[in-house]
Design a protein around this motif. Structure first.
Motif, PDB file in Angstrom:
ATOM      1  N   ILE A  28     -57.760 -78.383 -42.642  1.00 23.44           N
ATOM      2  CA  ILE A  28     -57.144 -78.402 -43.974  1.00 23.44           C
ATOM      3  C   ILE A  28     -57.990 -79.306 -44.866  1.00 23.44           C
ATOM      4  O   ILE A  28     -58.191 -80.477 -44.546  1.00 23.44           O
ATOM      5  N   PRO A  29     -58.527 -78.783 -45.985  1.00 20.10           N
ATOM      6  CA  PRO A  29     -59.363 -79.632 -46.849  1.00 20.10           C
ATOM      7  C   PRO A  29     -58.534 -80.716 -47.521  1.00 20.10           C
ATOM      8  O   PRO A  29     -57.342 -80.541 -47.803  1.00 20.10           O
ATOM      9  N   GLN A  30     -59.188 -81.825 -47.765  1.00 23.54           N
ATOM     10  CA  GLN A  30     -58.536 -82.942 -48.441  1.00 23.54           C
ATOM     11  C   GLN A  30     -58.330 -82.598 -49.912  1.00 23.54           C
ATOM     12  O   GLN A  30     -59.235 -82.116 -50.586  1.00 23.54           O
ATOM     13  N   GLY A  31     -57.127 -82.835 -50.395  1.00 22.45           N
ATOM     14  CA  GLY A  31     -56.844 -82.553 -51.795  1.00 22.45           C
ATOM     15  C   GLY A  31     -57.337 -83.653 -52.713  1.00 22.45           C
ATOM     16  O   GLY A  31     -57.726 -84.733 -52.266  1.00 22.45           O
ATOM     17  N   PRO A  32     -57.365 -83.382 -54.016  1.00 23.10           N
ATOM     18  CA  PRO A  32     -57.819 -84.417 -54.961  1.00 23.10           C
ATOM     19  C   PRO A  32     -56.828 -85.572 -55.011  1.00 23.10           C
ATOM     20  O   PRO A  32     -55.652 -85.429 -54.701  1.00 23.10           O
ATOM     21  N   THR A  33     -57.333 -86.740 -55.384  1.00 21.50           N
ATOM     22  CA  THR A  33     -56.486 -87.924 -55.480  1.00 21.50           C
ATOM     23  C   THR A  33     -55.505 -87.754 -56.635  1.00 21.50           C
ATOM     24  O   THR A  33     -55.898 -87.465 -57.761  1.00 21.50           O
ATOM     25  N   GLY A  34     -54.250 -87.937 -56.329  1.00 15.82           N
ATOM     26  CA  GLY A  34     -53.236 -87.805 -57.361  1.00 15.82           C
ATOM     27  C   GLY A  34     -53.165 -89.036 -58.249  1.00 15.82           C
ATOM     28  O   GLY A  34     -53.758 -90.072 -57.971  1.00 15.82           O
ATOM     29  N   ALA A  35     -52.421 -88.885 -59.341  1.00 12.55           N
ATOM     30  CA  ALA A  35     -52.245 -90.009 -60.265  1.00 12.55           C
ATOM     31  C   ALA A  35     -51.417 -91.103 -59.600  1.00 12.55           C
ATOM     32  O   ALA A  35     -50.583 -90.850 -58.742  1.00 12.55           O
ATOM     33  N   THR A  36     -51.679 -92.330 -59.999  1.00 12.86           N
ATOM     34  CA  THR A  36     -50.946 -93.470 -59.449  1.00 12.86           C
ATOM     35  C   THR A  36     -49.493 -93.405 -59.892  1.00 12.86           C
ATOM     36  O   THR A  36     -49.206 -93.283 -61.085  1.00 12.86           O
ATOM     37  N   GLY A  37     -48.618 -93.447 -58.931  1.00 11.61           N
ATOM     38  CA  GLY A  37     -47.199 -93.400 -59.263  1.00 11.61           C
ATOM     39  C   GLY A  37     -46.684 -94.743 -59.764  1.00 11.61           C
ATOM     40  O   GLY A  37     -47.369 -95.765 -59.713  1.00 11.61           O
ATOM     41  N   ASP A  38     -45.457 -94.707 -60.294  1.00 11.02           N
ATOM     42  CA  ASP A  38     -44.834 -95.937 -60.775  1.00 11.02           C
ATOM     43  C   ASP A  38     -44.557 -96.864 -59.607  1.00 11.02           C
ATOM     44  O   ASP A  38     -44.316 -96.437 -58.473  1.00 11.02           O
ATOM     45  N   ILE A  39     -44.589 -98.161 -59.886  1.00 12.50           N
ATOM     46  CA  ILE A  39     -44.291 -99.156 -58.848  1.00 12.50           C
ATOM     47  C   ILE A  39     -42.791 -99.121 -58.559  1.00 12.50           C
ATOM     48  O   ILE A  39     -41.967 -99.224 -59.458  1.00 12.50           O
ATOM     49  N   GLY A  40     -42.474 -98.934 -57.320  1.00 11.93           N
ATOM     50  CA  GLY A  40     -41.065 -98.890 -56.941  1.00 11.93           C
ATOM     51  C   GLY A  40     -40.434-100.276 -56.974  1.00 11.93           C
ATOM     52  O   GLY A  40     -41.112-101.300 -57.062  1.00 11.93           O
ATOM     53  N   PRO A  41     -39.121-100.305 -56.916  1.00 13.63           N
ATOM     54  CA  PRO A  41     -38.430-101.611 -56.938  1.00 13.63           C
ATOM     55  C   PRO A  41     -38.742-102.397 -55.674  1.00 13.63           C
ATOM     56  O   PRO A  41     -39.026-101.845 -54.612  1.00 13.63           O
ATOM     57  N   THR A  42     -38.705-103.704 -55.811  1.00 20.51           N
ATOM     58  CA  THR A  42     -38.971-104.579 -54.662  1.00 20.51           C
ATOM     59  C   THR A  42     -37.817-104.477 -53.673  1.00 20.51           C
ATOM     60  O   THR A  42     -36.652-104.605 -54.039  1.00 20.51           O
ATOM     61  N   GLY A  43     -38.166-104.222 -52.452  1.00 20.94           N
ATOM     62  CA  GLY A  43     -37.130-104.138 -51.423  1.00 20.94           C
ATOM     63  C   GLY A  43     -36.598-105.500 -51.046  1.00 20.94           C
ATOM     64  O   GLY A  43     -37.161-106.546 -51.400  1.00 20.94           O
ATOM     65  N   SER A  44     -35.490-105.473 -50.343  1.00 24.16           N
ATOM     66  CA  SER A  44     -34.895-106.739 -49.915  1.00 24.16           C
ATOM     67  C   SER A  44     -35.758-107.386 -48.846  1.00 24.16           C
ATOM     68  O   SER A  44     -36.464-106.720 -48.093  1.00 24.16           O
ATOM     69  N   THR A  45     -35.716-108.703 -48.800  1.00 25.19           N
ATOM     70  CA  THR A  45     -36.523-109.452 -47.826  1.00 25.19           C
ATOM     71  C   THR A  45     -35.981-109.217 -46.426  1.00 25.19           C
ATOM     72  O   THR A  45     -34.792-109.372 -46.168  1.00 25.19           O
ATOM     73  N   GLY A  46     -36.859-108.820 -45.551  1.00 24.20           N
ATOM     74  CA  GLY A  46     -36.437-108.586 -44.173  1.00 24.20           C
ATOM     75  C   GLY A  46     -36.229-109.886 -43.428  1.00 24.20           C
ATOM     76  O   GLY A  46     -36.597-110.983 -43.881  1.00 24.20           O
ATOM     77  N   ALA A  47     -35.637-109.750 -42.258  1.00 25.47           N
ATOM     78  CA  ALA A  47     -35.386-110.935 -41.443  1.00 25.47           C
ATOM     79  C   ALA A  47     -36.708-111.495 -40.942  1.00 25.47           C
ATOM     80  O   ALA A  47     -37.670-110.767 -40.732  1.00 25.47           O
TER      81      ALA A  47
END
Length: 206
Positions: free
Chosen positions: A97-116
């Motif tokens: 399967i050929p590698q597709g072109p690099t997509g546009a940078t998506g929006d930064i998602g919300p910061t997840g909660s701090t793990g243990a």
């Protein structure tokens, strides 16, 4: 014999074979005639025979088993390809399967909660000593700490070699006159010296 004679003999022989009442008392051998000259023209191809009857249905084969083999990423812009390997009923599907072109940078998602906090891992090996960094600025002089206890006197070390004589320093100032010391004892009388010359005559008496 020519071709007509051969044909007559063949048909007579076939008739004798079919007639079960004819029982010849002796047998005879018909000699084979010489081979005719070659190079005759080939006769036309006969018509196609009728289609034969359909054969019986064969047994049901094993169901094919298709598994995914190697999945390779091709260079961008190349064609996708697939190949099937293996033998029935086990087949392997390999894909490129050929590698597709690099997509546009998506929006930064919300910061997840701090793990243990995880467990502290084992201490890794000591790394190599790095280069000595530049000397930092001299810090402020700290307070003088208390005097520590006097240590035990060590052994006297060996006398070092005599150093070179230094230059003579300048003469220091004359010190104050000291007190007169006590009179020393009278020395022994010396030898009598020679008589001195006669002095001049004095004035006459009045």
């Amino acid at each position: 014999m020519n071709n007509n004679q051969n044909d007559l003999v063949r048909r007579a022989w076939e008739k004798i074979r079919r007639d079960e009442k004819f029982k010849p008392d002796c047998c005879f051998i018909i000699p084979t005639g010489p081979t005719g000259p070659g190079g005759g023209a080939t006769g036309p191809t006969g018509p196609t025979g009728a289609t034969g009857a359909t054969g019986p249905t064969g047994p049901t084969g094993a169901a094919p088993l298709l598994t995914i083999g190697a999945v390779t990423t091709g260079d961008p812009g190349t064609e996708a390809s697939a190949s099937i390997t293996g033998t029935s009923p086990n087949f392997v599907l390999n894909l490129t399967i050929p590698q597709g072109p690099t997509g546009a940078t998506g929006d930064i998602g919300p910061t997840g909660s701090t793990g243990a906090t995880g467990d502290i891992g084992p201490i890794g090996p000591t790394g190599a000593t790095g280069d000595i960094g530049p000397t930092g600025p001299t810090g402020a002089t700290g307070d003088i700490g208390p005097t520590g206890p006097t240590g035990t006197t060590g052994d006297i070390g060996p006398t070092g070699p005599t150093g070179a004589t230094g230059d003579i320093g300048p003469t220091g100032p004359t010190g104050a006159t000291g007190d007169i010391g006590p009179t020393g004892p009278t020395g022994a009388t010396g030898d009598i010296g020679p008589t001195g010359p006669t002095g001049p005559t004095g004035p006459a008496a009045a």
